[in-house]
Design a protein around this motif. Structure first.
Motif, short mmCIF file in Angstrom:
data_model
loop_
_atom_site.label_atom_id
_atom_site.label_comp_id
_atom_site.label_asym_id
_atom_site.label_seq_id
_atom_site.Cartn_x
_atom_site.Cartn_y
_atom_site.Cartn_z
N TYR A 38 41.02 42.11 36.96
CA TYR A 38 39.96 43.05 37.27
C TYR A 38 38.68 42.24 37.48
CZ TYR A 38 42.89 46.87 35.53
OH TYR A 38 43.90 47.78 35.35
N GLN A 40 34.16 42.81 37.65
CA GLN A 40 32.99 43.68 37.52
C GLN A 40 31.78 42.95 38.03
OE1 GLN A 40 32.29 45.32 33.61
NE2 GLN A 40 31.13 47.02 34.47
N ARG A 46 33.97 48.32 36.66
CA ARG A 46 35.07 47.37 36.70
C ARG A 46 36.17 47.92 37.62
NH1 ARG A 46 37.13 44.76 31.12
NH2 ARG A 46 34.87 44.46 31.06
N GLU A 47 36.72 47.04 38.45
CA GLU A 47 37.75 47.49 39.38
C GLU A 47 38.96 46.57 39.29
OE1 GLU A 47 36.89 47.09 43.53
OE2 GLU A 47 35.96 45.11 43.31
N ARG A 48 40.13 47.16 39.53
CA ARG A 48 41.34 46.36 39.55
C ARG A 48 41.41 45.60 40.87
NH1 ARG A 48 47.51 48.35 39.59
NH2 ARG A 48 46.47 50.17 40.48
N SER A 51 47.48 43.09 40.60
CA SER A 51 48.33 43.19 39.43
C SER A 51 49.79 43.00 39.81
CB SER A 51 48.15 44.53 38.73
OG SER A 51 48.49 45.61 39.56
N TYR A 94 35.41 38.07 36.34
CA TYR A 94 36.83 38.40 36.50
C TYR A 94 37.51 38.40 35.14
CZ TYR A 94 36.47 38.10 41.55
OH TYR A 94 36.14 38.34 42.87
N ASN A 97 43.99 41.15 32.27
CA ASN A 97 44.41 42.29 31.46
C ASN A 97 45.92 42.34 31.36
OD1 ASN A 97 45.41 45.40 31.85
ND2 ASN A 97 43.79 45.21 30.33
N TRP A 110 42.35 42.45 26.84
CA TRP A 110 41.43 41.88 27.82
C TRP A 110 40.99 40.48 27.41
CZ3 TRP A 110 40.21 44.46 32.30
CH2 TRP A 110 40.53 45.82 32.33
#
Length: 120
Positions: A38, A40, A46-48, A51, A94, A97, A110
């Motif tokens: 993720y 921010q 915060r964005e993914r 993954s 960054y 997660n 996290w």
């Protein structure tokens, strides 16, 4: 308890590349259902970014498709994010997660974050 330590961030010029690493301890990443990165940026949520799930399926945010690659090394208990063709819009902290799901519960952990700054 799972602990995550990210590394690999720094200052890079536009068009450059960086590879982020996330080393896990306290549990094996092979026990996790989703391994993710993720980010921010200042003033933003915060964005993914990317993954991997247990079955190997990948997700990439539209903004990074074709430029970022997420990978794992179970032997090193590590998750990676290879970032190429970086632009100032990629500047952010960054975070790594790990998520684990079960009947009636969800655990996620996290890292502390690593700063990526793209600037000339």
């Amino acid at each position: 308890q799972v602990q995550l330590v990210e590394s690999g961030g720094g200052l890079v010029q536009p068009g450059g590349s960086l590879k982020l690493s996330c080393v896990a301890s306290g549990n094996s990443i092979s026990n996790m259902d989703i391994l993710g990165w993720y980010r921010q940026a200042p003033g933003k949520e915060r964005e993914r970014v990317a993954s991997l799930d247990r079955d190997g399926a990948t997700y990439y945010a539209d903004s990074v498709k074709g430029r970022f690659t997420v990978s794992r090394d179970d032997a090193k208990n590590s998750l990676y994010l290879q970032m190429t063709t970086l632009s100032p819009e990629d500047t952010a902290v960054y975070y790594c997660n790990l998520a684990q799901f079960g009947l009636g519960y969800e655990n996620d952990w996290w890292g502390q974050g690593t700063q990526v700054t793209v600037s000339s």
